[in-house]
Design a protein around this motif. Sequence first.
Motif, short mmCIF file in Angstrom:
data_model
loop_
_atom_site.label_atom_id
_atom_site.label_comp_id
_atom_site.label_asym_id
_atom_site.label_seq_id
_atom_site.Cartn_x
_atom_site.Cartn_y
_atom_site.Cartn_z
N GLU A 59 45.67 -6.89 30.77
CA GLU A 59 45.62 -5.66 29.99
C GLU A 59 44.94 -4.56 30.81
O GLU A 59 44.09 -4.84 31.66
CB GLU A 59 44.87 -5.90 28.69
CG GLU A 59 45.61 -6.86 27.77
CD GLU A 59 44.94 -6.98 26.42
OE1 GLU A 59 44.19 -6.06 26.03
OE2 GLU A 59 45.18 -8.00 25.75
N ALA A 61 42.63 -2.41 30.24
CA ALA A 61 41.17 -2.36 30.21
C ALA A 61 40.58 -3.41 31.16
O ALA A 61 39.60 -3.14 31.86
CB ALA A 61 40.65 -2.60 28.79
N ASP A 62 41.20 -4.58 31.21
CA ASP A 62 40.73 -5.62 32.12
C ASP A 62 40.99 -5.25 33.57
O ASP A 62 40.15 -5.46 34.44
CB ASP A 62 41.41 -6.96 31.81
CG ASP A 62 41.01 -7.52 30.46
OD1 ASP A 62 39.88 -7.23 30.00
OD2 ASP A 62 41.82 -8.25 29.86
N GLU A 64 41.18 -2.24 34.81
CA GLU A 64 40.21 -1.20 35.18
C GLU A 64 38.83 -1.80 35.45
O GLU A 64 38.17 -1.41 36.42
CB GLU A 64 40.12 -0.13 34.09
CG GLU A 64 41.33 0.78 34.04
CD GLU A 64 41.58 1.54 35.33
OE1 GLU A 64 40.60 2.01 35.96
OE2 GLU A 64 42.75 1.65 35.73
#
Length: 89
Positions: A59, A61-62, A64
């Motif tokens: 994902e 967010a992960d 990043e």
Amino acid sequence: MAISQETVERFAEASAQRVLVQTMAVLVFGQSGLSAERVRALGRSLSDQMTDVVIPGAEMADVEAIREANARAVVAVFEGVAEAMPADR
């Protein structure tokens, strides 16, 4: 113990590898005539390239979080190398 023995061993191995890499880098960069400041600049440049890291299936967010952690780690390693280098001539 709050963390597993396997985790402790992995961190110990990573620490040992970091020491080896930094030691070799000091020797190689020193023999190549790079100054400590140029080594720092190289680390920052490589860190900037961490934005290109692709992790299939992760994902955003992960991805990043991993990119940011990798970028900080690269800067830290090169900073450690620069600090270990002899003073500029």
